[in-house]
Design an enzyme around this catalytic site. Structure first.
Site, PDB file in Angstrom:
ATOM      1  N   GLU A   1       0.840  -1.200   0.000  1.00  0.00           N
ATOM      2  CA  GLU A   1       0.000   0.000   0.000  1.00  0.00           C
ATOM      3  C   GLU A   1       0.877   1.253   0.000  1.00  0.00           C
ATOM      4  O   GLU A   1       1.765   1.390   0.841  1.00  0.00           O
ATOM      5  CB  GLU A   1      -0.874   0.045   1.260  1.00  0.00           C
TER       6      GLU A   1
HETATM    7 ZN    ZN Z   1      -7.022  -0.975  -2.965  1.00  0.00          ZN
END
Ligand code: ZN
Length: 396
Positions: free
Chosen positions: A366
């Protein structure tokens, strides 16, 4: 106001007629919305606005998702074509989420964020007012720099050009018939039993910072260094950088054209995009073909982090995430990130699917929504090198 009300009613009626989870057709905002300063429209790939109301010196633009329920990733993108130079206000109104993405602008000279003082949010974030200086050229305003299907195509071509060890194959079609492309490090027909290393990106259309990181990461893995060559000799590299091309084209907040969150479809496999990757895994990464050693799934969220297996879940190879991220952290002074352990759950994400099927480290990579592109890319190159070193090192 009439226009806004009418569209709101149509959307509500459509949603009711189609039932929960169904997808209303995207409103056609190629039709211009106009005042004496400018014309506002959404007639381009990646655009999203759900209604537009022109006022004397501003526009009120409503931003709604493709269907509900949905995670709060309120993507927006529209174009302003000036009629005269000046400053114009655009009020974004959200029905199902709070304003999240700081606006970017492109006037043809490249993307840059709007100055911080040009954006004013109301307290609950349901409204955001943007002040935009316009001159002669049309500008596009978007939640992130646009990175569209044609940009992926150009990037993939550039990566594969002149490199025998990088080739592209079509692995299927999206719901709307767009080609799903995979990048491989070898022949389309697998000739050597070698464990797969799988990299997937853009399940969620607004997550552009994750896409930037992924491209830098893959350029390193497909690069000409001795490390990358050694890695590719030992592993079967498979990358699917753009799993949701329909969502990208439609300016979706999160889902594919079937109204489904692809990262909740790894198990049901009801969508052609996830089913195409599963077929590729069955064909190349079954046990007798060498299995799978690693999966990284690139996304964006509010800050940089890596969702990994928990410390008491045994992966093969063992303790990969811990060793990889420790190696990278030692070289990354400026790029702060969190190592967030998340034990297996029955939620059908790609991470859970890969870990339960192969026992391999399956990690969600992320990148912060607000991460600077150059920094996310520089970190991704180091993370790619450390990933390759860790997988080439003798297992502890
Ligand atoms: Zn995502």
């Amino acid at each position: 106001m009439l226009l806004l009300r009418r569209c709101g009613r149509i959307a509500v009626a459509l949603a009711a007629a189609l039932g929960a989870g169904a997808v209303a057709p995207a409103p056609d905002w190629s039709e211009p919305c106009e005042n004496r300063f400018a014309v506002l429209d959404g007639g381009f790939e990646g655009a999203r606005l759900s209604a537009c109301e022109p006022r004397r010196s501003k526009f009120v633009v409503r931003i709604e998702p493709e269907n509900s329920p949905i995670n709060p990733s309120p993507w927006y993108a529209f174009r302003l074509t000036p009629k005269r130079a000046g400053e114009i206000e655009i009020v974004l109104r959200y029905a199902e989420a709070a304003h999240r993405y700081h606006p970017w602008i492109d006037d043809g000279a490249g993307w840059r964020p709007l100055p911080a003082d040009a954006v004013r949010e109301n307290r609950r974030g349901r409204k955001a007012a943007l002040r935009i200086k316009i001159a002669a050229a049309p500008v596009i305003i978007a939640a992130q720099p646009l990175f569209l299907n044609e940009d992926y195509a150009a990037w993939v071509d550039a990566l594969a050009r002149g490199r025998d060890h990088a080739r592209t194959i079509a692995i299927g079609e999206s719901r709307q018939g767009r080609t799903l492309i995979a990048l491989l490090d070898g022949a389309p027909e697998k000739t050597k039993p070698a464990p797969c290393a799988l990299f997937v990106g853009r399940q969620h259309p607004p997550e552009v910072t994750g896409a930037f990181a992924m491209m830098a990461f893959l350029e390193t893995v497909f690069g000409n260094s001795a490390l990358a060559a050694a890695f590719r000799a030992r592993y079967d590299v498979i990358a699917v950088p753009n799993l949701n091309p329909d969502g990208v084209a439609l300016g979706n907040w999160r889902h594919n054209a079937g109204g489904i969150d692809l990262n909740r479809d790894w198990g049901p496999f009801t969508q052609p995009e996830t089913a195409a990757v599963k077929a590729l895994l069955d064909q190349r990464c079954a046990e007798e073909k060498g299995g799978l050693a690693l999966m990284l799934d690139f996304h964006s969220t509010r800050r940089n982090l890596f969702y990994t297996q928990s410390a008491d879940e045994t992966t093969a190879p063992p303790r990969f995430a811990e060793r990889w991220l420790a190696g990278a952290r030692a070289r990354l002074d400026e790029y702060e990130f969190e190592h967030a352990e998340r034990a297996y759950s029955s939620r059908p994400t790609l991470k859970n699917y890969i870990f339960s099927r192969f026992g391999a480290p399956a990690i969600t990579y992320e990148v912060g929504d607000g991460a600077a592109r150059a920094e996310a890319e520089a970190a991704a190159r180091i993370l790619a090198e450390e990933m390759m070193k860790t997988l080439l090192a003798p297992h502890p």
